[in-house]
Scaffold this motif. Structure first.
Motif, PDB file in Angstrom:
ATOM      1  N   PHE A 166       0.858  -1.187   0.000  1.00  0.00           N
ATOM      2  CA  PHE A 166       0.000   0.000   0.000  1.00  0.00           C
ATOM      3  C   PHE A 166       0.892   1.234   0.000  1.00  0.00           C
ATOM      4  N   TYR A 167       0.584   2.176  -0.903  1.00  0.00           N
ATOM      5  CA  TYR A 167       1.325   3.432  -0.962  1.00  0.00           C
ATOM      6  C   TYR A 167       0.431   4.574  -0.516  1.00  0.00           C
ATOM      7  N   MET A 168       0.957   5.380   0.385  1.00  0.00           N
ATOM      8  CA  MET A 168       0.236   6.558   0.860  1.00  0.00           C
ATOM      9  C   MET A 168       1.122   7.786   0.705  1.00  0.00           C
ATOM     10  N   GLN A 169       0.518   8.849   0.168  1.00  0.00           N
ATOM     11  CA  GLN A 169       1.196  10.138   0.085  1.00  0.00           C
ATOM     12  C   GLN A 169       0.294  11.121   0.802  1.00  0.00           C
ATOM     13  N   THR A 170       0.817  11.803   1.804  1.00  0.00           N
ATOM     14  CA  THR A 170      -0.058  12.666   2.601  1.00  0.00           C
ATOM     15  C   THR A 170       0.678  13.867   3.174  1.00  0.00           C
ATOM     16  N   MET A 171      -0.048  14.967   3.282  1.00  0.00           N
ATOM     17  CA  MET A 171       0.425  16.097   4.076  1.00  0.00           C
ATOM     18  C   MET A 171       0.251  15.731   5.547  1.00  0.00           C
ATOM     19  N   THR A 172       1.111  16.275   6.380  1.00  0.00           N
ATOM     20  CA  THR A 172       0.957  16.146   7.827  1.00  0.00           C
ATOM     21  C   THR A 172       1.271  17.509   8.446  1.00  0.00           C
ATOM     22  N   PHE A 173       0.864  17.698   9.689  1.00  0.00           N
ATOM     23  CA  PHE A 173       1.318  18.891  10.394  1.00  0.00           C
ATOM     24  C   PHE A 173       2.790  18.716  10.737  1.00  0.00           C
ATOM     25  N   GLY A 174       3.538  19.827  10.693  1.00  0.00           N
ATOM     26  CA  GLY A 174       4.972  19.786  10.912  1.00  0.00           C
ATOM     27  C   GLY A 174       5.386  20.355  12.253  1.00  0.00           C
ATOM     28  N   LYS A 175       6.684  20.595  12.374  1.00  0.00           N
ATOM     29  CA  LYS A 175       7.257  20.984  13.666  1.00  0.00           C
ATOM     30  C   LYS A 175       6.823  22.375  14.116  1.00  0.00           C
ATOM     31  N   ASN A 176       6.366  23.210  13.185  1.00  0.00           N
ATOM     32  CA  ASN A 176       5.965  24.566  13.548  1.00  0.00           C
ATOM     33  C   ASN A 176       4.448  24.756  13.573  1.00  0.00           C
ATOM     34  N   MET A 177       3.709  23.665  13.692  1.00  0.00           N
ATOM     35  CA  MET A 177       2.254  23.761  13.799  1.00  0.00           C
ATOM     36  C   MET A 177       1.893  24.546  15.059  1.00  0.00           C
ATOM     37  N   ILE A 178       0.861  25.389  14.955  1.00  0.00           N
ATOM     38  CA  ILE A 178       0.439  26.216  16.089  1.00  0.00           C
ATOM     39  C   ILE A 178      -0.785  25.600  16.768  1.00  0.00           C
ATOM     40  N   HIS A 194      -3.271  32.784   9.862  1.00  0.00           N
ATOM     41  CA  HIS A 194      -4.088  33.133   8.696  1.00  0.00           C
ATOM     42  C   HIS A 194      -4.098  32.017   7.660  1.00  0.00           C
ATOM     43  N   VAL A 195      -2.914  31.497   7.294  1.00  0.00           N
ATOM     44  CA  VAL A 195      -2.867  30.493   6.216  1.00  0.00           C
ATOM     45  C   VAL A 195      -3.511  29.178   6.649  1.00  0.00           C
ATOM     46  N   LEU A 196      -3.408  28.840   7.935  1.00  0.00           N
ATOM     47  CA  LEU A 196      -4.085  27.629   8.398  1.00  0.00           C
ATOM     48  C   LEU A 196      -5.602  27.792   8.368  1.00  0.00           C
ATOM     49  N   ALA A 197      -6.084  28.992   8.667  1.00  0.00           N
ATOM     50  CA  ALA A 197      -7.521  29.247   8.573  1.00  0.00           C
ATOM     51  C   ALA A 197      -7.991  29.104   7.127  1.00  0.00           C
ATOM     52  N   LEU A 198      -7.184  29.577   6.179  1.00  0.00           N
ATOM     53  CA  LEU A 198      -7.531  29.426   4.763  1.00  0.00           C
ATOM     54  C   LEU A 198      -7.522  27.956   4.350  1.00  0.00           C
ATOM     55  N   MET A 199      -6.565  27.199   4.901  1.00  0.00           N
ATOM     56  CA  MET A 199      -6.508  25.761   4.608  1.00  0.00           C
ATOM     57  C   MET A 199      -7.805  25.074   5.025  1.00  0.00           C
ATOM     58  N   ILE A 200      -8.289  25.406   6.203  1.00  0.00           N
ATOM     59  CA  ILE A 200      -9.515  24.786   6.704  1.00  0.00           C
ATOM     60  C   ILE A 200     -10.692  25.129   5.803  1.00  0.00           C
ATOM     61  N   PRO A 281      -2.076  28.811   0.543  1.00  0.00           N
ATOM     62  CA  PRO A 281      -1.825  28.506   1.950  1.00  0.00           C
ATOM     63  C   PRO A 281      -0.985  27.232   2.110  1.00  0.00           C
ATOM     64  N   ASN A 282      -1.178  26.266   1.217  1.00  0.00           N
ATOM     65  CA  ASN A 282      -0.374  25.035   1.286  1.00  0.00           C
ATOM     66  C   ASN A 282       1.111  25.368   1.174  1.00  0.00           C
ATOM     67  N   ARG A 283       1.445  26.173   0.167  1.00  0.00           N
ATOM     68  CA  ARG A 283       2.853  26.479  -0.082  1.00  0.00           C
ATOM     69  C   ARG A 283       3.469  27.224   1.100  1.00  0.00           C
ATOM     70  N   VAL A 284       2.730  28.205   1.638  1.00  0.00           N
ATOM     71  CA  VAL A 284       3.236  28.950   2.790  1.00  0.00           C
ATOM     72  C   VAL A 284       3.452  28.008   3.975  1.00  0.00           C
ATOM     73  N   CYS A 285       2.507  27.095   4.179  1.00  0.00           N
ATOM     74  CA  CYS A 285       2.631  26.139   5.292  1.00  0.00           C
ATOM     75  C   CYS A 285       3.850  25.233   5.117  1.00  0.00           C
ATOM     76  N   PHE A 286       4.119  24.831   3.881  1.00  0.00           N
ATOM     77  CA  PHE A 286       5.319  24.013   3.632  1.00  0.00           C
ATOM     78  C   PHE A 286       6.587  24.825   3.839  1.00  0.00           C
ATOM     79  N   GLU A 287       6.592  26.057   3.359  1.00  0.00           N
ATOM     80  CA  GLU A 287       7.777  26.906   3.488  1.00  0.00           C
ATOM     81  C   GLU A 287       8.093  27.193   4.948  1.00  0.00           C
ATOM     82  N   LYS A 288       7.052  27.398   5.754  1.00  0.00           N
ATOM     83  CA  LYS A 288       7.238  27.706   7.175  1.00  0.00           C
ATOM     84  C   LYS A 288       7.361  26.442   8.031  1.00  0.00           C
ATOM     85  N   GLU A 289       7.299  25.286   7.417  1.00  0.00           N
ATOM     86  CA  GLU A 289       7.334  23.977   8.101  1.00  0.00           C
ATOM     87  C   GLU A 289       6.209  23.838   9.124  1.00  0.00           C
ATOM     88  N   ILE A 290       5.105  24.508   8.827  1.00  0.00           N
ATOM     89  CA  ILE A 290       3.875  24.268   9.581  1.00  0.00           C
ATOM     90  C   ILE A 290       3.320  22.908   9.162  1.00  0.00           C
TER      91      ILE A 290
END
Length: 301
Positions: A166-178, A194-200, A281-290
């Motif tokens: 089984f192969y899974m590719q997924t986003m996860t919350f990172g080390k800088n999650m608030i 702000h960007v996490l609110a947009l993600m939701i 918002p995805n890109r910002v979250c990846f860049e900030k390691e959120i």
């Protein structure tokens, strides 16, 4: 979990715009550059497909289930390049219609409810980005997130033989999650809050796992981890390439953009939801390691 209405907003709403921008069987998940950003988006997506097919030992005659199949890029690859047979599942009517029009066997069905009596068992299963939608904010708040993932691996267990992969590719919350309480759509633009609110708002009904560890421990003891790799930097590049394609002029595509204007001016919630076209918002979250992004390969024990 994000329901059919939630996913129809996210994916069916942009169906025509997506296919005009990325192609009929375009891939709406992170590509695989492995540090070589001279590759085109199409080359990097094919590299990802090859990696998945190799990792799952997909060959001529393999029977594959592609959960959350999107517009069918992986099905297209393994049927044409490997001679496999495949069934795809999605909750987006737009995606299913597009896939069926392009000759793929794709059904509108919740992949968490699949049983062997539905389609039989499979040699390999993929879920490329689907896990991101399996747990809602409400389920997370109720302490049900671990159970959601554990139940999903029970479903997979019934659909694969021993040694099946089984192969899974997924986003996860990172080390800088608030903290959740700090997430606020009225916060300073570009901030984590702000960007996490947009993600939701962009992905209603969806909440991410807290790191790959949460996924891996809920796969046990039914599945063992074969490989794990981060695709965070690859996803940043992928999003940049997508944005160029979405903005490339096409009269038909820009007419579709214009058709959204009445709703934009009358629906405040919709304005938040499509702010993704102005800032990713995805890109910002990846860049900030959120957020992080992982490729995980499992084998049934």
């Amino acid at each position: 979990m994000a329901n059919k209405e939630d996913l129809d907003f996210t994916y069916t709403t942009i169906d025509n715009i997506f296919r005009l921008s990325i192609g009929e069987t375009g891939d709406y998940s992170g590509a695989k550059y492995d540090g070589d950003f001279s590759m085109s988006l199409e080359e990097a997506q094919e590299a990802k497909h090859k990696f998945i097919a190799d990792s799952l030992h997909i060959k001529k005659g393999s029977k594959v289930l592609d959960m959350a199949c999107g517009w069918g890029p992986f099905i297209n690859y393994i049927t044409k390049e490997r001679g496999a047979s495949a069934i795809g599942l999605t909750l987006s009517e737009g995606q299913a219609k597009a896939c069926n029009k392009n000759g793929m066997d794709v059904r509108v069905k919740d992949c968490r409810t699949v049983k062997p009596e539905d389609f039989g068992v499979f040699d390999a299963i993929t879920c490329i980005g689907g896990l991101e939608h399996f747990c809602s904010v409400e389920e997370w708040k109720a302490g049900k997130q671990e159970q959601v993932y554990s139940d999903f691996f029970k479903t997979l267990d019934a659909l694969l033989p021993k040694g099946g992969r089984f192969y899974m590719q997924t986003m996860t919350f990172g080390k800088n999650m608030i903290d959740f309480e700090d997430i606020d759509v009225t916060a300073e633009k570009g901030s984590a809050a702000h960007v996490l609110a947009l993600m939701i708002k962009e992905f209603p009904g969806s909440w991410l796992p807290y790191g790959p560890e949460m996924v891996i421990r809920n796969a046990e003891p039914r599945f063992k981890l074969i490989s794990q790799s981060s695709g965070r930097l690859d996803y940043i590049e992928t999003i940049g390439q997508w944005r160029k394609k979405f903005r490339k002029f096409s009269l038909k595509k820009y007419w579709l953009y214009a058709s959204l204007l009445p709703r934009y001016f009358t629906d405040k919630e919709f304005r938040h939801q499509i702010e993704v076209f102005k800032v990713s918002p995805n890109r910002v979250c990846f860049e900030k390691e959120i957020m992080e992004h992982y490729r995980l390969v499992f084998e049934k024990v």
